[in-house]
Design an enzyme around this catalytic site. Structure first.
Site, PDB file in Angstrom:
ATOM      1  N   ASN A   1      25.187   1.327 -19.253  1.00  0.00           N
ATOM      2  CA  ASN A   1      25.601   2.828 -18.945  1.00  0.00           C
ATOM      3  C   ASN A   1      27.010   2.649 -18.284  1.00  0.00           C
ATOM      4  O   ASN A   1      27.335   3.774 -17.587  1.00  0.00           O
ATOM      5  CB  ASN A   1      24.366   3.444 -18.044  1.00  0.00           C
ATOM      6  CG  ASN A   1      23.371   3.863 -19.005  1.00  0.00           C
ATOM      7  OD1 ASN A   1      23.691   3.936 -20.095  1.00  0.00           O
ATOM      8  ND2 ASN A   1      22.113   4.576 -18.362  1.00  0.00           N
TER       9      ASN A   1
ATOM     10  N   CYS B   1      16.552  15.181 -26.842  1.00  0.00           N
ATOM     11  CA  CYS B   1      15.953  13.779 -27.267  1.00  0.00           C
ATOM     12  C   CYS B   1      14.608  13.966 -26.609  1.00  0.00           C
ATOM     13  O   CYS B   1      14.155  15.155 -26.152  1.00  0.00           O
ATOM     14  CB  CYS B   1      16.721  12.822 -26.747  1.00  0.00           C
ATOM     15  SG  CYS B   1      16.699  12.903 -24.960  1.00  0.00           S
TER      16      CYS B   1
ATOM     17  N   ASP C   1      15.266   6.220 -14.647  1.00  0.00           N
ATOM     18  CA  ASP C   1      15.086   5.418 -15.764  1.00  0.00           C
ATOM     19  C   ASP C   1      14.285   4.134 -15.450  1.00  0.00           C
ATOM     20  O   ASP C   1      13.967   3.603 -16.184  1.00  0.00           O
ATOM     21  CB  ASP C   1      16.552   4.754 -16.056  1.00  0.00           C
ATOM     22  CG  ASP C   1      17.473   5.809 -16.489  1.00  0.00           C
ATOM     23  OD1 ASP C   1      18.587   5.564 -16.477  1.00  0.00           O
ATOM     24  OD2 ASP C   1      17.033   6.661 -16.818  1.00  0.00           O
TER      25      ASP C   1
ATOM     26  N   ILE D   1      14.363  14.633 -12.531  1.00  0.00           N
ATOM     27  CA  ILE D   1      15.522  14.724 -13.174  1.00  0.00           C
ATOM     28  C   ILE D   1      15.637  15.386 -14.552  1.00  0.00           C
ATOM     29  O   ILE D   1      16.065  16.241 -15.148  1.00  0.00           O
ATOM     30  CB  ILE D   1      16.348  13.376 -13.307  1.00  0.00           C
ATOM     31  CG1 ILE D   1      16.284  12.629 -11.973  1.00  0.00           C
ATOM     32  CG2 ILE D   1      17.589  13.553 -14.268  1.00  0.00           C
ATOM     33  CD1 ILE D   1      17.106  13.292 -11.046  1.00  0.00           C
TER      34      ILE D   1
HETATM   35  C1  EPZ Z   1      22.691   9.344 -17.517  1.00  0.00           C
HETATM   36  O1  EPZ Z   1      22.549  10.368 -18.655  1.00  0.00           O
HETATM   37  C2  EPZ Z   1      22.254   8.132 -18.024  1.00  0.00           C
HETATM   38  N1  EPZ Z   1      22.988   7.861 -19.514  1.00  0.00           N
HETATM   39  C3  EPZ Z   1      20.782   8.213 -18.293  1.00  0.00           C
HETATM   40  O2  EPZ Z   1      20.174   6.999 -18.909  1.00  0.00           O
HETATM   41  C4  EPZ Z   1      20.074   8.553 -17.174  1.00  0.00           C
HETATM   42  O3  EPZ Z   1      18.521   8.822 -17.303  1.00  0.00           O
HETATM   43  C5  EPZ Z   1      20.574   9.831 -16.346  1.00  0.00           C
HETATM   44  O4  EPZ Z   1      21.899   9.793 -16.281  1.00  0.00           O
HETATM   45  C6  EPZ Z   1      20.033  10.432 -15.009  1.00  0.00           C
HETATM   46  O5  EPZ Z   1      20.352   9.319 -14.239  1.00  0.00           O
HETATM   47  C7  EPZ Z   1      24.149   7.304 -19.335  1.00  0.00           C
HETATM   48  O6  EPZ Z   1      24.693   7.033 -18.469  1.00  0.00           O
HETATM   49  C8  EPZ Z   1      24.729   6.912 -20.604  1.00  0.00           C
HETATM   50  P1  EPZ Z   1      22.706  13.645 -16.571  1.00  0.00           P
HETATM   51  P2  EPZ Z   1      23.297  11.950 -18.422  1.00  0.00           P
HETATM   52  O7  EPZ Z   1      23.979  14.578 -16.870  1.00  0.00           O
HETATM   53  O8  EPZ Z   1      24.519  11.705 -17.795  1.00  0.00           O
HETATM   54  C9  EPZ Z   1      21.122  18.187 -16.544  1.00  0.00           C
HETATM   55  C10 EPZ Z   1      19.001   5.575 -20.177  1.00  0.00           C
HETATM   56  O9  EPZ Z   1      17.863   5.348 -19.960  1.00  0.00           O
HETATM   57  N2  EPZ Z   1      22.590  18.250 -16.988  1.00  0.00           N
HETATM   58  O10 EPZ Z   1      22.784  12.965 -15.156  1.00  0.00           O
HETATM   59  O11 EPZ Z   1      23.195  12.385 -19.754  1.00  0.00           O
HETATM   60  C11 EPZ Z   1      20.309  17.357 -17.493  1.00  0.00           C
HETATM   61  O12 EPZ Z   1      19.665  18.131 -18.191  1.00  0.00           O
HETATM   62  C12 EPZ Z   1      19.638   6.900 -20.078  1.00  0.00           C
HETATM   63  O13 EPZ Z   1      19.916   4.621 -20.267  1.00  0.00           O
HETATM   64  C13 EPZ Z   1      22.766  19.786 -17.269  1.00  0.00           C
HETATM   65  O14 EPZ Z   1      22.079  20.840 -17.052  1.00  0.00           O
HETATM   66  O15 EPZ Z   1      22.244  12.724 -17.414  1.00  0.00           O
HETATM   67  C14 EPZ Z   1      19.399  16.627 -16.479  1.00  0.00           C
HETATM   68  O16 EPZ Z   1      18.439  17.399 -15.974  1.00  0.00           O
HETATM   69  C15 EPZ Z   1      18.518   7.961 -20.359  1.00  0.00           C
HETATM   70  N3  EPZ Z   1      23.856  20.090 -17.641  1.00  0.00           N
HETATM   71  C16 EPZ Z   1      20.295  16.687 -15.101  1.00  0.00           C
HETATM   72  O17 EPZ Z   1      21.468  17.444 -15.276  1.00  0.00           O
HETATM   73  C17 EPZ Z   1      24.898  19.090 -18.101  1.00  0.00           C
HETATM   74  O18 EPZ Z   1      26.059  19.732 -18.633  1.00  0.00           O
HETATM   75  C18 EPZ Z   1      20.892  14.794 -15.095  1.00  0.00           C
HETATM   76  O19 EPZ Z   1      21.477  14.741 -16.285  1.00  0.00           O
HETATM   77  C19 EPZ Z   1      24.641  17.763 -17.868  1.00  0.00           C
HETATM   78  C20 EPZ Z   1      23.401  17.365 -17.416  1.00  0.00           C
END
Ligand code: EPZ
Length: 430
Positions: A23, A120, A316, A338
């Site tokens: 990541n 997903c 995670d 989250i």
């Molecule tokens: C990152 O995902 C990681 N992936 C994820 O790891 C990790 O679980 C996640 O952050 C939380 O720590 C990478 O870095 C590639 P978010 P990301 O945007 O950025 C909401 C793994 O196992 N949200 O921080 O996609 C969302 O629905 C993966 O390696 C919105 O509502 O997660 C969630 O509830 C899985 N609108 C929360 O925010 C948006 O535009 C956090 O999501 C973006 C996010």
């Protein structure tokens, strides 16, 4: 589809080398789109998501090369020109992190078409905050036929406050802002070490990013960025997964090339459950890298946990922690804040004998239950890790199906575990 065949009951002992953080490597690869010059990344993990990102860059017409180094891969990327600024659904649906090319494409080339990631196994995974932030920077964005169509004649710095903390949202906007005119301030930004590592790469490329790692990041736009070489930070979730492996098998592991300072909440929680930690710093390590010694204890204590954004307990690691709590002497409550659907692993753990009750965001785990090996199915990357850990502690044979999920983010985990004494074998089935 490959499976893992695990015979439980073995105590893990020995030294394990942690790979580079997937990541951190993924946004770093996207950042290479911000310059026509060569970007060299070291300590890149040999995992499927990295290969997917290379395919996406190739789809965009961007050359990249990969070389095997003594620790991890070296990936070199030169985005001299672009064939077409299109990130297709076929690739984006495989890996949501593909959305990380949106900001760089827009900032460097003025337009981009990126497929919406879709949901997903763990949740809806919207990108509304990425889009709102880019619009604040002056991008014209429309959503059509499942794609984000974005264009700009030149991004302008702005203030953008995230109403929900988003890791890749912060990364996308930070990258886009490096080439915007004027200053951008990101408020309520993600503070993950992977965000800090990206900022460090961007600054090596000539950007001006300040405050990464805090909730307010300031980026002063520059006209262009240049070549850089950067070593990816260690994968804190892989390190934490092996710490849980030591605890659940009552083993003793030296987890090398880990960064203990990225694991404070994890160390605190696993210590509360009874594991014993001895962090060591580069001065005590001849390799110049930090490491972490973890020892499991005969009886584990239950300890409630609530996941939260960094520096809190990472979502995670929630699935892996749930497997551990099935072996604790008593009940614990896990609260996932989250993602809205990150308990699929509970159903599979229950098939192995775990006593878990899921109610909304809470999962109550009654321990200690005797786990017995079973045929189980992985649903996402971290749920797979949870099932492997449960298999290590279960009596008898566990068959974990669909291990392509685990290959997305763990480098040959079965080889690393075998070297530590686990009885685990990959069964390849076409
Ligand atoms: C990152 O995902 C990681 N992936 C994820 O790891 C990790 O679980 C996640 O952050 C939380 O720590 C990478 O870095 C590639 P978010 P990301 O945007 O950025 C909401 C793994 O196992 N949200 O921080 O996609 C969302 O629905 C993966 O390696 C919105 O509502 O997660 C969630 O509830 C899985 N609108 C929360 O925010 C948006 O535009 C956090 O999501 C973006 C996010």
């Amino acid at each position: 589809m490959d499976k893992f065949r695990i015979i439980g009951g073995k105590r893990l002992e020995g030294r394990v080398l942690i790979s580079g953080a997937k990541n951190a490597a993924l946004p770093a690869m996207a950042a290479a789109l911000l310059t026509p010059e060569r970007i060299a990344l070291r300590n890149v993990p040999r995992v499927r998501d990295i290969a997917t990102m290379r395919s996406l860059l190739e789809e965009l017409g961007v050359d990249s090369s990969v070389a095997h180094e003594d620790h991890g891969n070296r990936i070199e990327i030169e985005a001299r020109r672009l064939l077409n600024p299109l990130a297709p659904y076929e690739l984006v649906k495989q890996m949501r992190a593909s959305v990380l090319v949106l900001g760089p494409l827009l900032a460097r080339f003025g337009n981009a078409q990126v497929s919406l990631p879709g949901g997903c196994a763990i949740g809806a995974r919207p990108i509304n905050l990425h889009i709102q932030g880019l619009e604040k920077l002056g991008a014209k964005i429309r959503i059509e036929h499942g794609y984000v169509h974005a264009e700009t004649t030149g991004l302008k710095g702005a203030l953008f406050a995230f109403d929900t903390i988003s890791v890749t949202g912060t990364e996308n906007l930070m990258m886009a802002a490096t080439l915007a005119e004027g200053e951008t301030v990101l408020e309520n930004a993600a503070r993950e070490p992977e965000v800090v590592d990206l900022a460090s790469l961007l600054n090596k490329m000539g950007a001006s990013v300040g405050g990464a790692g805090t909730e307010t990041i300031r980026i002063r736009g520059v006209t262009s960025l240049h070549s850089a070489t950067h070593e990816i930070i260690p994968d804190r979730i892989e390190a934490a997964t092996f710490a849980v492996a030591a605890a659940i098998t009552r083993g003793c592991l030296l987890i090398e090339r880990a960064e203990p300072s990225h694991l404070s909440a994890v160390i605190a929680k696993l210590s509360e459950a009874g594991a014993r930690f001895t962090p060591s710093t580069p001065t005590t390590e001849e390799s110049g890298h930090s490491s972490l010694r973890v020892e499991g204890t005969p009886s584990l204590r239950p300890a409630d946990v609530t996941t939260s954004e960094y520096p809190g307990f990472p979502t995670d690691l929630q699935a892996q922690y749930m497997a551990l709590m099935t072996q604790a002497e008593g009940s614990s409550v896990i609260t996932e804040t989250i993602f809205e659907n990150r308990y699929l692993h509970a159903l599979e753990l229950m098939r192995m004998g775990a006593d878990i009750r899921v109610e909304g965001r809470h999962a109550t785990v009654r321990g200690r239950t005797r786990l017995t090996g079973a045929k189980v199915q992985a649903s996402d990357l971290r749920a797979s890790a949870s099932l492997v850990l449960a298999g290590l502690a279960a009596d008898g044979e566990t068959l974990v199906d669909r291990v392509y999920h685990i290959d997305r983010g763990y480098e040959r985990i079965e080889e690393k575990l075998s070297r530590l004494g686990a009885s685990i074998r990959r069964i390849s089935e076409d």
